[in-house]
Design an enzyme around this catalytic site. Structure first.
Site, short mmCIF file in Angstrom:
data_model
loop_
_atom_site.label_atom_id
_atom_site.label_comp_id
_atom_site.label_asym_id
_atom_site.label_seq_id
_atom_site.Cartn_x
_atom_site.Cartn_y
_atom_site.Cartn_z
N PRO A 25 0.83 -1.21 0.00
CA PRO A 25 0.00 0.00 0.00
C PRO A 25 0.86 1.26 0.00
CG PRO A 25 0.00 -1.06 2.17
CD PRO A 25 0.70 -1.99 1.24
N HIS A 179 -5.84 -1.14 8.07
CA HIS A 179 -4.52 -0.55 8.35
C HIS A 179 -4.33 -0.46 9.86
CE1 HIS A 179 -0.86 1.46 7.94
NE2 HIS A 179 -1.16 2.42 7.08
N GLY A 180 -3.61 -1.45 10.40
CA GLY A 180 -3.35 -1.45 11.83
C GLY A 180 -1.91 -1.06 12.15
N ALA A 181 -1.20 -0.50 11.15
CA ALA A 181 0.26 -0.31 11.28
C ALA A 181 0.65 1.18 11.27
CB ALA A 181 0.95 -1.03 10.12
N TYR A 184 -0.88 4.94 12.83
CA TYR A 184 -2.22 5.54 12.69
C TYR A 184 -3.15 5.01 13.79
CZ TYR A 184 0.03 7.03 8.44
OH TYR A 184 0.93 7.60 7.57
N ARG A 232 -2.78 -5.08 8.55
CA ARG A 232 -1.35 -4.76 8.51
C ARG A 232 -0.88 -4.36 9.90
NH1 ARG A 232 2.62 -0.83 4.97
NH2 ARG A 232 3.52 -2.61 3.92
#
Ligand SMILES: Cc1cc2nc3c(=O)[nH]c(=O)nc-3n(C[C@H](O)[C@H](O)[C@H](O)COP(=O)(O)O)c2cc1C
Length: 365
Positions: A25, A179-181, A184, A232
């Site tokens: 991404p 998006h867990g990275a 954020y 992620r």
């Protein structure tokens, strides 16, 4: 002709992939001000599928008209117009025989240039480290965020589910990456120093995973069992590159075991150099630890893997798929070049520029 295992077919849930090569991404800040994906984005994404990548993960896409937007000119998934614009992207990728997942993102305290809201929100009212990214038109310190209420957290979980459903039904995406990275909102909940809550959304490492798991459950319930779903996960953050999980391997056991028991199909781990030991006390990489503690899940590895030997090394460490960021920007046709044993183009930092015009002086060093 290369016979590398990178070119073996793969499957995520019901989704058949022609090979193990994934475009990571990458935020392109190339949409309109109100989050509509542009024609240039259609051509940009199409090109990776034409170049042989079996799978592309989209840039992070914002999920509501509140606090989720991360950067100005980011594309969103909050209304029919935004979904229709993405449909042109996904149709173009499919015409080239590729597959594409939507990465859905909430900025939390790292929101800059939000079209909808000026305040920022986070697990706790703690000012982020570092400065806003000038590359994405930010300037100066991040503002101090406001701590989210329980009701607002539930609203955010619903927004993740709404955006995921819209991405599949109207946007034409083949699956979802949460998006867990990278620092954020979801990573802010996981991280001890940004999450000082004492309610069920905070506490020990397992407690700080509660929001990740709630988002996974809500998205899965909405998109159904057969649509690919992943998350992620990283240690590093865009505003804190060196961060390591406080309890090292014990934290990796907690995080990956919980994800292993959740309704996702895959875990996507990203590290600066994916093959390096994740923690001082153990020789194992983060990917190898994810493989160990979540044995039933598909594993995507990312980070500095644009040379074939490095990518294959991660397959040996247990990864199923390899995601390339900068390597894909330099070589939209990386898979075809490698398959045909053609030379790869070197990465140079001008390739980082968004697809929309940006001055060289605004590029990160
Ligand atoms: C221009 C650019 C934009 C990025 N945007 C995102 C993003 O939207 N979501 C995300 O999870 N990671 C993002 N990343 C991180 C990449 O997915 C990847 O983790 C990073 O480039 C390291 O992989 P590499 O060594 O293959 O380049 C971005 C990276 C770059 C270079």
């Amino acid at each position: 002709m290369s016979t590398s295992p990178l070119f073996h077919a793969a499957k995520i849930n019901q989704l058949q992939l022609t090979n193990r090569l994934v475009v990571a991404p990458m935020t392109r800040v190339s949409a309109s001000e109100d989050g509509i994906a542009s024609e240039r984005m259609v051509r940009y994404y199409e090109d990776f599928a034409r170049g042989g990548f079996g799978l592309t993960i989209s840039e992070g896409i914002y999920i509501d008209d509140q606090w989720s937007q991360t950067y100005a000119f980011q594309a969103g998934m909050i209304n029919a117009r935004q979904a229709e614009a993405w449909r042109k992207v996904t149709d173009a990728v499919h015409r080239q025989g590729g597959k594409i997942l939507a990465q859905i993102q909430h900025a939390g305290a790292l929101s800059q240039g939000n079209h909808y809201q000026h305040e920022t929100v986070a697990p706790s009212a703690i000012q982020p480290l570092g400065e806003q990214l000038p590359f994405y038109r930010g300037e100066g310190d991040y503002p101090q965020p406001r701590a989210l209420s329980d009701a607002e957290i539930h609203q955010i979980i619903d927004s993740f589910a709404d955006a995921a459903e819209r991405a599949i039904k109207d946007g034409g995406f083949d699956g979802i990456e949460i998006h867990g990275a990278n620092g954020y909102l979801l990573d802010q909940f996981l991280t001890r120093y940004t999450n000082q809550r004492s309610d069920k959304w905070g506490g020990d490492t397992a407690g700080r995973m509660t929001l990740n798991l709630a988002v996974i459950a809500a998205v899965r319930a909405r998109i159904g069992d057969t649509v690919p779903l992943g998350i992620r996960i990283s240690q590093a953050k865009v505003n804190d590159f060196q961060h390591k999980w406080q309890h090292g391997e014990a934290d990796s056991r907690t995080v990956f075991s919980l994800l292993g028991d959740s309704a996702i199909d895959y875990i996507h781990v990203t590290e600066h150099e994916a093959w390096q030991p994740a923690f001082a006390e153990s020789p194992l990489s983060l990917a190898a630890l994810a493989r160990q503690f979540a044995p039933g899940k598909i594993l995507i590895a990312n980070g500095g893997l644009h040379q074939v030997d490095k990518a294959e090394r991660l397959l040996d460490q247990g990864a199923d798929l390899i995601a390339l960021g900068r390597g894909a920007l330099a070589n939209h046709d990386w898979p075809q070049r490698v398959k045909n044993q053609a030379p790869l183009r070197e990465f140079d930092r001008t390739l980082l520029a968004p697809i929309a015009d940006i001055k060289a002086s605004e590029l990160p060093s």
